[in-house]
Write a protein that holds these residues in place. Structure first.
Motif, PDB file in Angstrom:
ATOM      1  N   SER A 222       0.669  -1.222   0.093  1.00  9.46           N
ATOM      2  CA  SER A 222       0.195  -0.148  -0.047  1.00  9.46           C
ATOM      3  C   SER A 222       0.607   1.365  -0.014  1.00  9.46           C
ATOM      4  CB  SER A 222      -0.836   0.018   1.229  1.00  9.46           C
ATOM      5  OG  SER A 222      -0.463  -0.015   2.478  1.00  9.46           O
ATOM      6  N   LEU A 223       0.430   2.084  -0.623  1.00  8.44           N
ATOM      7  CA  LEU A 223       1.168   3.575   0.195  1.00  8.44           C
ATOM      8  C   LEU A 223       1.779   3.538   1.352  1.00  8.44           C
ATOM      9  CD1 LEU A 223       1.931   6.487  -1.496  1.00  8.44           C
ATOM     10  CD2 LEU A 223      -0.063   7.409  -0.975  1.00  8.44           C
ATOM     11  N   GLU A 224       0.825   3.550   1.824  1.00  6.65           N
ATOM     12  CA  GLU A 224       1.729   3.602   4.099  1.00  6.65           C
ATOM     13  C   GLU A 224       2.676   2.532   3.766  1.00  6.65           C
ATOM     14  OE1 GLU A 224       2.937   4.833   7.333  1.00  6.65           O
ATOM     15  OE2 GLU A 224       1.793   6.688   5.741  1.00  6.65           O
ATOM     16  N   GLY A 225       2.078   1.545   3.806  1.00  4.29           N
ATOM     17  CA  GLY A 225       3.140   0.500   3.279  1.00  4.29           C
ATOM     18  C   GLY A 225       4.807   0.722   3.044  1.00  4.29           C
ATOM     19  N   PHE A 226       4.868   1.504   1.287  1.00  7.60           N
ATOM     20  CA  PHE A 226       6.011   1.735   0.628  1.00  7.60           C
ATOM     21  C   PHE A 226       6.259   2.797   1.487  1.00  7.60           C
ATOM     22  CE2 PHE A 226       7.994   4.907  -2.603  1.00  7.60           C
ATOM     23  CZ  PHE A 226       8.514   3.718  -3.139  1.00  7.60           C
ATOM     24  N   ASN A 227       5.457   3.413   2.164  1.00  8.11           N
ATOM     25  CA  ASN A 227       6.642   5.439   2.827  1.00  8.11           C
ATOM     26  C   ASN A 227       7.228   4.377   4.220  1.00  8.11           C
ATOM     27  OD1 ASN A 227       5.931   7.004   0.797  1.00  8.11           O
ATOM     28  ND2 ASN A 227       4.546   6.968   1.581  1.00  8.11           N
ATOM     29  N   GLN A 228       6.498   3.421   5.139  1.00  7.67           N
ATOM     30  CA  GLN A 228       7.203   2.741   6.213  1.00  7.67           C
ATOM     31  C   GLN A 228       8.311   2.342   5.920  1.00  7.67           C
ATOM     32  OE1 GLN A 228       3.937   1.112   7.979  1.00  7.67           O
ATOM     33  NE2 GLN A 228       3.168   1.833   8.646  1.00  7.67           N
ATOM     34  N   MET A 229       8.206   1.460   4.359  1.00 10.47           N
ATOM     35  CA  MET A 229      10.036   0.298   4.094  1.00 10.47           C
ATOM     36  C   MET A 229      10.655   1.105   4.003  1.00 10.47           C
ATOM     37  SD  MET A 229       9.946  -2.806   3.995  1.00 10.47           S
ATOM     38  CE  MET A 229       8.280  -3.668   3.626  1.00 10.47           C
ATOM     39  N   ALA A 230      10.408   2.435   3.017  1.00 14.89           N
ATOM     40  CA  ALA A 230      11.558   3.168   3.150  1.00 14.89           C
ATOM     41  C   ALA A 230      12.095   4.116   3.643  1.00 14.89           C
ATOM     42  CB  ALA A 230      11.149   4.381   1.249  1.00 14.89           C
ATOM     43  N   ARG A 231      11.236   4.858   4.938  1.00 16.92           N
ATOM     44  CA  ARG A 231      11.401   4.974   5.900  1.00 16.92           C
ATOM     45  C   ARG A 231      12.882   4.166   7.122  1.00 16.92           C
ATOM     46  NH1 ARG A 231       6.931   7.136   6.817  1.00 16.92           N
ATOM     47  NH2 ARG A 231       5.738   5.616   7.778  1.00 16.92           N
ATOM     48  N   GLN A 232      12.492   2.442   6.906  1.00 14.73           N
ATOM     49  CA  GLN A 232      13.153   1.290   7.555  1.00 14.73           C
ATOM     50  C   GLN A 232      14.992   1.725   7.115  1.00 14.73           C
ATOM     51  OE1 GLN A 232      12.116  -1.915   7.591  1.00 14.73           O
ATOM     52  NE2 GLN A 232       9.577  -1.539   8.169  1.00 14.73           N
ATOM     53  N   ALA A 233      15.072   1.818   5.880  1.00 18.19           N
ATOM     54  CA  ALA A 233      15.852   2.254   5.160  1.00 18.19           C
ATOM     55  C   ALA A 233      17.104   3.258   6.111  1.00 18.19           C
ATOM     56  CB  ALA A 233      16.381   2.253   3.428  1.00 18.19           C
ATOM     57  N   PRO A 234      18.680   3.833   5.574  1.00 14.82           N
ATOM     58  CA  PRO A 234      19.054   4.856   5.672  1.00 14.82           C
ATOM     59  C   PRO A 234      19.438   5.555   5.134  1.00 14.82           C
ATOM     60  CG  PRO A 234      20.425   3.235   5.625  1.00 14.82           C
ATOM     61  CD  PRO A 234      19.830   2.976   6.089  1.00 14.82           C
ATOM     62  N   ALA A 235      19.608   7.156   4.961  1.00 14.78           N
ATOM     63  CA  ALA A 235      20.035   7.951   3.868  1.00 14.78           C
ATOM     64  C   ALA A 235      21.332   7.044   2.715  1.00 14.78           C
ATOM     65  CB  ALA A 235      20.475   8.737   4.427  1.00 14.78           C
ATOM     66  N   GLY A 236      20.625   7.081   1.576  1.00 16.45           N
ATOM     67  CA  GLY A 236      21.910   6.279   1.391  1.00 16.45           C
ATOM     68  C   GLY A 236      21.598   4.997   0.732  1.00 16.45           C
ATOM     69  N   ALA A 237      20.370   4.535   1.276  1.00 19.04           N
ATOM     70  CA  ALA A 237      19.754   3.464   1.050  1.00 19.04           C
ATOM     71  C   ALA A 237      20.953   1.706   0.171  1.00 19.04           C
ATOM     72  CB  ALA A 237      19.302   2.615  -0.102  1.00 19.04           C
ATOM     73  N   GLU A 238      22.185   1.930   1.769  1.00 18.77           N
ATOM     74  CA  GLU A 238      22.996   1.529   1.987  1.00 18.77           C
ATOM     75  C   GLU A 238      23.912   1.282   0.130  1.00 18.77           C
ATOM     76  OE1 GLU A 238      22.270  -1.717   5.898  1.00 18.77           O
ATOM     77  OE2 GLU A 238      20.591  -2.040   3.691  1.00 18.77           O
ATOM     78  N   GLY A 239      23.573   1.578   0.239  1.00 20.89           N
ATOM     79  CA  GLY A 239      24.168   1.891  -1.339  1.00 20.89           C
ATOM     80  C   GLY A 239      24.067   1.313  -2.692  1.00 20.89           C
ATOM     81  N   VAL A 240      22.629   1.372  -2.592  1.00 17.33           N
ATOM     82  CA  VAL A 240      21.718   0.834  -3.245  1.00 17.33           C
ATOM     83  C   VAL A 240      21.694   2.330  -4.436  1.00 17.33           C
ATOM     84  CG1 VAL A 240      19.951  -0.667  -3.872  1.00 17.33           C
ATOM     85  CG2 VAL A 240      21.306  -1.065  -2.324  1.00 17.33           C
ATOM     86  N   SER A 241      21.300   2.107  -5.275  1.00 15.90           N
ATOM     87  CA  SER A 241      20.564   3.569  -5.862  1.00 15.90           C
ATOM     88  C   SER A 241      19.746   2.683  -7.787  1.00 15.90           C
ATOM     89  CB  SER A 241      21.786   4.576  -6.377  1.00 15.90           C
ATOM     90  OG  SER A 241      23.125   3.520  -7.264  1.00 15.90           O
ATOM     91  N   LEU A 242      19.004   4.036  -7.746  1.00 18.00           N
ATOM     92  CA  LEU A 242      17.849   3.607  -8.740  1.00 18.00           C
ATOM     93  C   LEU A 242      18.141   4.717  -9.409  1.00 18.00           C
ATOM     94  CD1 LEU A 242      16.105   2.816 -10.211  1.00 18.00           C
ATOM     95  CD2 LEU A 242      14.611   3.847  -8.790  1.00 18.00           C
ATOM     96  N   LEU A 243      18.832   4.565 -10.864  1.00 16.61           N
ATOM     97  CA  LEU A 243      18.680   5.378 -12.062  1.00 16.61           C
ATOM     98  C   LEU A 243      17.294   4.959 -12.547  1.00 16.61           C
ATOM     99  CD1 LEU A 243      22.008   5.372 -14.238  1.00 16.61           C
ATOM    100  CD2 LEU A 243      21.138   6.990 -12.739  1.00 16.61           C
ATOM    101  N   PRO A 244      16.453   6.784 -12.505  1.00 14.99           N
ATOM    102  CA  PRO A 244      14.337   5.509 -13.043  1.00 14.99           C
ATOM    103  C   PRO A 244      14.107   5.938 -14.160  1.00 14.99           C
ATOM    104  CG  PRO A 244      14.844   7.773 -11.778  1.00 14.99           C
ATOM    105  CD  PRO A 244      16.021   7.439 -11.999  1.00 14.99           C
ATOM    106  N   PHE A 245      14.995   6.297 -15.267  1.00 13.32           N
ATOM    107  CA  PHE A 245      14.319   6.368 -16.100  1.00 13.32           C
ATOM    108  C   PHE A 245      13.518   5.283 -17.186  1.00 13.32           C
ATOM    109  CE2 PHE A 245      18.996   8.531 -15.912  1.00 13.32           C
ATOM    110  CZ  PHE A 245      18.822   9.142 -15.191  1.00 13.32           C
ATOM    111  N   LEU A 246      12.763   4.866 -16.496  1.00 14.40           N
ATOM    112  CA  LEU A 246      11.514   4.044 -17.204  1.00 14.40           C
ATOM    113  C   LEU A 246      10.862   3.893 -18.346  1.00 14.40           C
ATOM    114  CD1 LEU A 246       9.905   2.658 -13.454  1.00 14.40           C
ATOM    115  CD2 LEU A 246      12.565   2.095 -14.453  1.00 14.40           C
ATOM    116  N   ASN A 247      10.986   5.651 -18.536  1.00 17.41           N
ATOM    117  CA  ASN A 247      10.240   6.567 -19.728  1.00 17.41           C
ATOM    118  C   ASN A 247      10.631   6.748 -20.231  1.00 17.41           C
ATOM    119  OD1 ASN A 247       7.502   5.983 -18.449  1.00 17.41           O
ATOM    120  ND2 ASN A 247       7.276   7.620 -17.486  1.00 17.41           N
ATOM    121  N   GLY A 248      12.711   6.363 -20.255  1.00 16.99           N
ATOM    122  CA  GLY A 248      13.448   8.147 -20.878  1.00 16.99           C
ATOM    123  C   GLY A 248      13.932   8.286 -20.104  1.00 16.99           C
TER     124      GLY A 248
END
Length: 497
Positions: free
Chosen positions: A322-348
């Motif tokens: 859910s939207l709230e579930g997504f936000n709660q999940m994102a809050r559990q990760a630290p700034a920088g997501a432990e080295g994970v990054s997304l280049l979010p160019f799903l539409n170009g």
């Protein structure tokens, strides 16, 4: 409640139409209404809509807003219309729509845009001639596409309108366009504020298209009174005046009080936009900055990213959150997501200019590949694109003392904090999230009478900021995100190579 200062603001977007009733004397929003639209989608990036849906949605949303406000439509003094930019609406000599409108997000005319850009002399030639670089979403390539694929329709075209121009035509019977929305056509010079007729002549040497252009008017010029038949249909005052209106970004600038230097409006919607008022046209604009005119007499340099809540929504749906579930999940990760990054160019992507790019996660290991990190990386990655655009505006001399944040993403406290930290700028949210509809209603109040308050007075009265949404950057986060943002820049540079 005043009965002589009531205005109707309409915002016709991609997903639906919103209507808003404003008491310009008290500054209160009295009622809201909405109705959805559907997309016509196809191969090669086709994104179209039936303008008849806009008319049906406008009627439904207006009635809903009047009912919620508890007022009679006979009390409405003026109407302002905001709509999605760049769309192509073709009418015949009887004022009937000839085919579905190609929208801002339609990329079927990318080939035609490239042909026109080559004729203009590339990015440099386009900047010199028009004051901006035409992009596939702009209206001009849609005209050339229509000539290539539907020449018989182009031959019958008597009026070339943008979505907000069409709604104003339906309301008043007049074909007009104002400078802000006209800026996104690709056949308008944003410095001289005139149509580029020679460019249209290149597309159609017979001069047919030039004759189909709407009349250009100043932002404060009203179009005229509502047609009696339409007033009766909507249950509105037949003496109500329809203002010039404008594109959704121009109206949202008014609706966030972004009418003087120092304020940045940032929208966290399906796409992302960042823009600021400038009293002068950009002397040396960046190719990725759309130096549009504002609908207040100045200019509104703007950048648009194509990937924002559509990306976070895709990741959320991938995990079944859910939207709230997504936000709660994102809050559990630290700034920088432990080295994970997304280049979010799903539409170009438009900014950075990577039209053929695809999205990808980077930095994944067996220990950091968690839902929390992937969710946070989606928010961070899309926000870095907005920072990239903000840096372009700053490089052009625009100041950013505060960011006024709107759009669905602005409702997330986590996202508000990320924006403040990544931009190193305080963030505040307007109370009224329907900024474009509010701006249209404010502009209507400004247009209706020569002795009405100044636009600045109206914005001070009607644009209210939510103290609960005020978010200040945190020094430790700012330092951390500067490092992560530079990592993003290196990753983008690797794509461009």
């Amino acid at each position: 409640m005043s009965t002589t200062h009531l205005y109707l603001g309409i915002d016709c977007g991609t997903q639906g139409t919103k209507a808003l009733i404003l008491d310009s004397e008290s500054g209160q929003v009295l009622g809201l209404g909405s109705a959805p639209h559907t997309l016509i989608q196809g191969a090669q990036g086709r994104r179209e809509q039936d303008p008849g849906q806009w008319l049906d949605a406008l009627q439904h949303a207006t009635r809903q807003a009047l009912t919620q406000a508890g007022i009679s439509g006979q009390q409405i003094q003026g109407i302002g219309v905001s709509a999605q930019q760049h769309g192509l609406v073709l009418l015949d000599s009887q004022g009937d729509v000839l085919r579905p409108a190609k929208l801002w997000c339609d990329t079927e005319s990318t080939g035609e845009n490239n042909q026109l850009l080559e004729w203009l002399g590339g990015e440099t030639g386009s900047l010199e001639r028009l004051g901006l670089v035409i992009a596939p979403g702009y209206t001009v390539s849609k005209l050339l596409w229509t000539k290539h694929h539907h020449p018989q329709i182009l031959a019958r075209t008597a009026h070339i309108l943008l979505p907000h121009d069409y709604l104003n035509f339906w309301l008043t019977g007049r074909c007009c366009s104002e400078y802000g929305d006209a800026s996104g056509t690709g056949y308008f010079n944003v410095r001289t504020r005139q149509w580029d007729r020679e460019l249209l002549h290149h597309i159609d040497p017979d001069g047919h298209l030039e004759q189909a252009l709407p009349e250009l008017i100043e932002p404060r010029q009203p179009i005229g009174r509502i047609r009696p038949l339409i007033a009766q249909l909507l249950g509105l005052n037949p003496d109500a005046v329809v203002s010039s209106g404008g594109g959704d970004n121009m109206m949202a600038a008014i609706g966030t009080g972004n009418i003087e230097p120092g304020i940045i409006t940032m929208s966290l919607g399906s796409s992302g936009t960042v823009y600021a008022f400038d009293p002068q046209p950009q002397a040396r604009p960046e190719a990725s900055v759309a130096s549009f005119c504002s609908s207040t007499g100045g200019w509104l340099p703007l950048i648009c990213t194509l990937n924002l809540t559509n990306v976070t929504g895709a990741v959320r749906e991938l995990f079944g959150l859910s939207l709230e579930g997504f936000n709660q999940m994102a809050r559990q990760a630290p700034a920088g997501a432990e080295g994970v990054s997304l280049l979010p160019f799903l539409n170009g992507e438009r900014v950075p200019a990577l039209p053929d790019a695809t999205g990808n996660f980077q930095g994944l290991t067996l220990t950091n590949m968690t839902q929390a990190n992937l969710c946070r990386a989606a928010i961070e990655g899309t926000t870095y694109g907005l920072r990239y655009g903000l840096d372009l505006l700053r490089r052009n001399g625009l100041q950013s003392h505060v960011i006024r944040l709107v759009g669905g993403g602005s409702k997330s406290p986590l996202w508000r904090q990320l924006v403040a930290d990544i931009m190193a700028t305080p963030v505040v949210c307007p109370e009224q999230s329907e900024a474009a509809a509010l701006g249209a209603a404010i502009q209507a109040a400004w247009c209706v009478a020569a002795d009405s308050p100044t636009l600045a007075d109206l914005c001070r009265r009607c644009v209210r900021l939510d103290p609960a949404g005020e978010t200040r950057p945190e020094a430790d986060n700012v330092r951390a995100y500067e490092h992560f943002y530079q990592r993003y820049r290196l990753q983008v540079a690797a794509l461009t190579e």
